[in-house]
Design a protein around this motif. Structure first.
Motif, PDB file in Angstrom:
ATOM      1  N   ALA A 258       0.830  -1.208   0.000  1.00  0.00           N
ATOM      2  CA  ALA A 258       0.000   0.000   0.000  1.00  0.00           C
ATOM      3  C   ALA A 258       0.862   1.255   0.000  1.00  0.00           C
ATOM      4  CB  ALA A 258      -0.925  -0.006   1.207  1.00  0.00           C
ATOM      5  N   GLY A 259       0.557   2.142  -0.924  1.00  0.00           N
ATOM      6  CA  GLY A 259       1.239   3.430  -0.972  1.00  0.00           C
ATOM      7  C   GLY A 259       2.531   3.437  -1.747  1.00  0.00           C
ATOM      8  N   SER A 260       3.384   2.430  -1.532  1.00  0.00           N
ATOM      9  CA  SER A 260       4.725   2.458  -2.132  1.00  0.00           C
ATOM     10  C   SER A 260       4.887   1.524  -3.325  1.00  0.00           C
ATOM     11  CB  SER A 260       5.772   2.095  -1.078  1.00  0.00           C
ATOM     12  OG  SER A 260       5.548   0.772  -0.592  1.00  0.00           O
ATOM     13  N   GLY A 261       3.985   0.559  -3.476  1.00  0.00           N
ATOM     14  CA  GLY A 261       4.126  -0.412  -4.559  1.00  0.00           C
ATOM     15  C   GLY A 261       3.901   0.207  -5.930  1.00  0.00           C
ATOM     16  N   ASP A 318      -6.989   4.817 -19.125  1.00  0.00           N
ATOM     17  CA  ASP A 318      -8.296   4.886 -18.455  1.00  0.00           C
ATOM     18  C   ASP A 318      -8.550   3.641 -17.611  1.00  0.00           C
ATOM     19  OD1 ASP A 318      -8.724   7.311 -19.658  1.00  0.00           O
ATOM     20  OD2 ASP A 318     -10.055   6.536 -21.223  1.00  0.00           O
ATOM     21  N   MET A 319      -8.159   2.484 -18.129  1.00  0.00           N
ATOM     22  CA  MET A 319      -8.407   1.238 -17.406  1.00  0.00           C
ATOM     23  C   MET A 319      -7.530   1.143 -16.160  1.00  0.00           C
ATOM     24  SD  MET A 319      -8.640  -2.615 -18.967  1.00  0.00           S
ATOM     25  CE  MET A 319      -9.875  -2.064 -20.147  1.00  0.00           C
ATOM     26  N   VAL A 320      -6.294   1.576 -16.279  1.00  0.00           N
ATOM     27  CA  VAL A 320      -5.397   1.565 -15.123  1.00  0.00           C
ATOM     28  C   VAL A 320      -5.911   2.527 -14.050  1.00  0.00           C
ATOM     29  CG1 VAL A 320      -3.069   2.123 -14.349  1.00  0.00           C
ATOM     30  CG2 VAL A 320      -3.384   0.827 -16.445  1.00  0.00           C
ATOM     31  N   ASN A 321      -6.387   3.694 -14.479  1.00  0.00           N
ATOM     32  CA  ASN A 321      -6.989   4.639 -13.530  1.00  0.00           C
ATOM     33  C   ASN A 321      -8.204   4.028 -12.840  1.00  0.00           C
ATOM     34  OD1 ASN A 321      -6.326   7.553 -15.617  1.00  0.00           O
ATOM     35  ND2 ASN A 321      -5.118   6.709 -13.948  1.00  0.00           N
ATOM     36  N   ALA A 322      -9.039   3.328 -13.613  1.00  0.00           N
ATOM     37  CA  ALA A 322     -10.242   2.701 -13.058  1.00  0.00           C
ATOM     38  C   ALA A 322      -9.895   1.626 -12.035  1.00  0.00           C
ATOM     39  CB  ALA A 322     -11.086   2.106 -14.180  1.00  0.00           C
ATOM     40  N   ALA A 323      -8.700   1.046 -12.175  1.00  0.00           N
ATOM     41  CA  ALA A 323      -8.257   0.014 -11.229  1.00  0.00           C
ATOM     42  C   ALA A 323      -7.703   0.615  -9.940  1.00  0.00           C
ATOM     43  CB  ALA A 323      -7.203  -0.868 -11.879  1.00  0.00           C
ATOM     44  N   GLY A 324      -7.569   1.951  -9.903  1.00  0.00           N
ATOM     45  CA  GLY A 324      -7.129   2.602  -8.675  1.00  0.00           C
ATOM     46  C   GLY A 324      -5.731   3.189  -8.714  1.00  0.00           C
ATOM     47  N   PHE A 325      -5.071   3.109  -9.858  1.00  0.00           N
ATOM     48  CA  PHE A 325      -3.755   3.743  -9.999  1.00  0.00           C
ATOM     49  C   PHE A 325      -3.980   5.194 -10.431  1.00  0.00           C
ATOM     50  CE2 PHE A 325      -2.913  -0.772 -10.690  1.00  0.00           C
ATOM     51  CZ  PHE A 325      -1.805  -0.981  -9.879  1.00  0.00           C
ATOM     52  N   ILE A 326      -3.521   6.124  -9.620  1.00  0.00           N
ATOM     53  CA  ILE A 326      -3.856   7.529  -9.871  1.00  0.00           C
ATOM     54  C   ILE A 326      -2.736   8.297 -10.571  1.00  0.00           C
ATOM     55  CG2 ILE A 326      -5.505   7.680  -7.969  1.00  0.00           C
ATOM     56  CD1 ILE A 326      -3.301   8.935  -6.270  1.00  0.00           C
ATOM     57  N   ASP A 327      -1.532   7.763 -10.542  1.00  0.00           N
ATOM     58  CA  ASP A 327      -0.389   8.435 -11.168  1.00  0.00           C
ATOM     59  C   ASP A 327       0.168   7.512 -12.246  1.00  0.00           C
ATOM     60  OD1 ASP A 327       1.863   9.800 -11.894  1.00  0.00           O
ATOM     61  OD2 ASP A 327       2.845   9.725  -9.935  1.00  0.00           O
ATOM     62  N   VAL A 328      -0.157   7.796 -13.502  1.00  0.00           N
ATOM     63  CA  VAL A 328       0.251   6.941 -14.617  1.00  0.00           C
ATOM     64  C   VAL A 328       1.039   7.764 -15.627  1.00  0.00           C
ATOM     65  CG1 VAL A 328      -0.503   5.378 -16.448  1.00  0.00           C
ATOM     66  CG2 VAL A 328      -1.827   5.539 -14.320  1.00  0.00           C
ATOM     67  N   ASN A 335       8.710   1.443 -31.735  1.00  0.00           N
ATOM     68  CA  ASN A 335       7.574   1.369 -32.653  1.00  0.00           C
ATOM     69  C   ASN A 335       6.273   1.738 -31.937  1.00  0.00           C
ATOM     70  OD1 ASN A 335       9.322   0.535 -34.723  1.00  0.00           O
ATOM     71  ND2 ASN A 335       9.173  -1.584 -34.068  1.00  0.00           N
ATOM     72  N   LEU A 336       5.361   0.776 -31.787  1.00  0.00           N
ATOM     73  CA  LEU A 336       4.066   1.065 -31.169  1.00  0.00           C
ATOM     74  C   LEU A 336       4.021   0.718 -29.685  1.00  0.00           C
ATOM     75  CD1 LEU A 336       1.693  -0.233 -33.995  1.00  0.00           C
ATOM     76  CD2 LEU A 336       2.072   2.143 -33.346  1.00  0.00           C
ATOM     77  N   HIS A 337       5.090   0.182 -29.152  1.00  0.00           N
ATOM     78  CA  HIS A 337       5.095  -0.222 -27.748  1.00  0.00           C
ATOM     79  C   HIS A 337       5.483   0.947 -26.837  1.00  0.00           C
ATOM     80  CE1 HIS A 337       4.861  -4.427 -29.061  1.00  0.00           C
ATOM     81  NE2 HIS A 337       4.536  -4.706 -27.814  1.00  0.00           N
ATOM     82  N   ARG A 338       4.799   1.006 -25.691  1.00  0.00           N
ATOM     83  CA  ARG A 338       5.121   2.005 -24.675  1.00  0.00           C
ATOM     84  C   ARG A 338       5.206   1.327 -23.313  1.00  0.00           C
ATOM     85  NH1 ARG A 338       4.848   7.011 -26.942  1.00  0.00           N
ATOM     86  NH2 ARG A 338       5.045   8.081 -24.943  1.00  0.00           N
ATOM     87  N   ILE A 339       5.935   1.967 -22.419  1.00  0.00           N
ATOM     88  CA  ILE A 339       6.021   1.488 -21.045  1.00  0.00           C
ATOM     89  C   ILE A 339       5.155   2.394 -20.171  1.00  0.00           C
ATOM     90  CG2 ILE A 339       8.186   2.784 -20.716  1.00  0.00           C
ATOM     91  CD1 ILE A 339       8.980   0.747 -18.610  1.00  0.00           C
ATOM     92  N   PHE A 340       4.288   1.778 -19.385  1.00  0.00           N
ATOM     93  CA  PHE A 340       3.388   2.507 -18.492  1.00  0.00           C
ATOM     94  C   PHE A 340       3.855   2.290 -17.053  1.00  0.00           C
ATOM     95  CE2 PHE A 340       1.073   1.576 -22.325  1.00  0.00           C
ATOM     96  CZ  PHE A 340       0.289   2.697 -22.563  1.00  0.00           C
ATOM     97  N   VAL A 341       4.087   3.375 -16.346  1.00  0.00           N
ATOM     98  CA  VAL A 341       4.524   3.316 -14.951  1.00  0.00           C
ATOM     99  C   VAL A 341       3.363   3.802 -14.091  1.00  0.00           C
ATOM    100  CG1 VAL A 341       6.223   4.087 -13.260  1.00  0.00           C
ATOM    101  CG2 VAL A 341       6.900   3.759 -15.657  1.00  0.00           C
ATOM    102  N   CYS A 342       2.853   2.914 -13.250  1.00  0.00           N
ATOM    103  CA  CYS A 342       1.606   3.173 -12.524  1.00  0.00           C
ATOM    104  C   CYS A 342       1.856   3.170 -11.018  1.00  0.00           C
ATOM    105  CB  CYS A 342       0.566   2.107 -12.865  1.00  0.00           C
ATOM    106  SG  CYS A 342       0.429   1.755 -14.637  1.00  0.00           S
ATOM    107  N   LYS A 343       1.514   4.292 -10.397  1.00  0.00           N
ATOM    108  CA  LYS A 343       1.657   4.408  -8.945  1.00  0.00           C
ATOM    109  C   LYS A 343       0.280   4.561  -8.311  1.00  0.00           C
ATOM    110  CE  LYS A 343       6.209   6.623  -9.285  1.00  0.00           C
ATOM    111  NZ  LYS A 343       7.009   7.830  -8.947  1.00  0.00           N
ATOM    112  N   GLN A 344       0.207   4.197  -7.036  1.00  0.00           N
ATOM    113  CA  GLN A 344      -1.073   4.262  -6.326  1.00  0.00           C
ATOM    114  C   GLN A 344      -1.363   5.682  -5.843  1.00  0.00           C
ATOM    115  OE1 GLN A 344      -1.465   0.683  -3.635  1.00  0.00           O
ATOM    116  NE2 GLN A 344       0.702   0.530  -4.141  1.00  0.00           N
TER     117      GLN A 344
END
Length: 344
Positions: A258-261, A318-328, A335-344
């Protein structure tokens, strides 16, 4: 403007040539050209690789007329073949592994065709051929992916050096997590899959790595009461393949401290609209891959989301936000690939 019949003809021609390129790779013909410092005849390549010259010559003619290699004649009039140095360098990348990618479609064509039918199955699971080819591609990707992850996830390198708990979901044959576990012996890494056979293969391949553990997890059915807690979770080309991706993302969040993951994922990030991507053959290729691979893999239930690889960057956020990650935050990989870094 090129007409539709002309475009279709070009696509069909390219499809046939693609099989020729794949054969050249899988028989060692292409590797012989990559390794050679001089121009080679078809007989020299055949002798070097233990092949029949007549077949070698026909495939080389395919690649030569498609201008995928260079052709000259020697002093006695024999055709010789070679690759330029920059072309050899370009082939020493994930592109080389992807040469075999179209072969997957042929193996599963009839099975996928049955999925289109109203009375057919919803989908089919990935076959061994898929995992083998993706693993071959990952030989060239692991260095890029590990470098970019460490670059874009704040303080991750320092935390891994100190020692944290890490899990990868849908790790396939485990090449990326094995590299990271080797790089950071003070951290504990868990590789997870929902296919027991893949975990068994990983144990055979990476069993000598002391800080690597193995878990059988269904990412869409993670238990509500979880005792394990992780500092960092990640996955690559997994989320769009899941039947219930939002449920999976919520489950991943529950597994994080919680918080740091932190959760990181690499995925295709097109516009999400075939209209906006009109004329982009890279995106068209991903839609084809979605038809043969990603939709059948994810369409496991009648109510599966079956996102497909071209689900779109904004849909992912949008889906990551809906799952509760607020900082993306997201960054380009290739090419078309991106890295998404998601924090709580």
């Amino acid at each position: 403007m090129v007409s539709v019949p002309e475009k279709l003809g070009n696509v069909l021609n390219s499809a046939c040539v693609a099989y020729g390129v794949s054969m050249a790779k899988d028989t060692g013909i292409l590797q012989a050209l990559i390794d050679s410092e001089r121009h080679l005849t078809s007989q020299e390549i055949a002798d070097n690789k233990g092949l029949k010259e007549r077949y070698v010559r026909e495939i080389l003619s395919c690649l030569g007329t498609a201008e995928l290699l260079h052709m000259t004649t020697n002093e006695i009039g024999e055709l010789c073949y070679h690759l330029a140095d920059d072309e050899k360098k370009a082939l020493k990348s994930s592109l080389y592994g992807f040469i075999s990618f179209p072969l997957i479609f042929g193996h599963i064509y009839d099975d996928v065709k049955s999925c289109f039918m109203l009375d057919g199955p919803n989908g089919i699971r990935y076959a061994d051929t898929y995992h083998h080819i993706i693993d071959e591609v990952n030989i060239y990707r692991v260095d890029l992916y590990s470098t970019l992850i460490l670059e874009h996830v704040e303080n991750l390198k320092e935390r891994l050096e100190s020692g944290i708990q890490v899990i990868e979901f849908g790790s396939g044959r485990g090449r990326l997590i094995a590299k990271l576990a080797t790089m950071f012996p003070n951290s504990t890494f868990t590789t997870s899959e929902n296919v027991e056979k893949l975990l068994d293969l990983q144990k055979e391949r990476w069993g000598q790595i002391p800080n690597l553990k193995y878990k059988l997890h269904d990412l869409c059915a993670l238990p509500v009461n979880i005792t394990e807690q992780y500092d960092w979770a990640f996955c690559v080309d997994v989320i769009h393949d899941l039947p219930k991706p939002l449920k999976a993302l919520k489950g991943i969040r529950r597994l994080l401290k919680a918080g740091s993951g932190v959760f990181t994922f690499i995925d295709v990030a097109s516009s999400g609209s075939p209209l906006k991507d009109k004329g982009n053959m890279n995106v068209a290729c991903f839609y084809s891959a979605g038809s043969f691979l990603c939709i059948p893999e994810s369409y496991q239930h009648p109510d599966s989301m079956a996102l497909g690889p071209c689900w779109g960057k904004q849909t992912a956020i949008d889906m990551v936000n809906a799952a509760g990650f607020i900082d993306v935050k997201d960054y380009l990989v290739e090419n078309l690939h991106r890295i998404f870094v998601c924090k709580q």
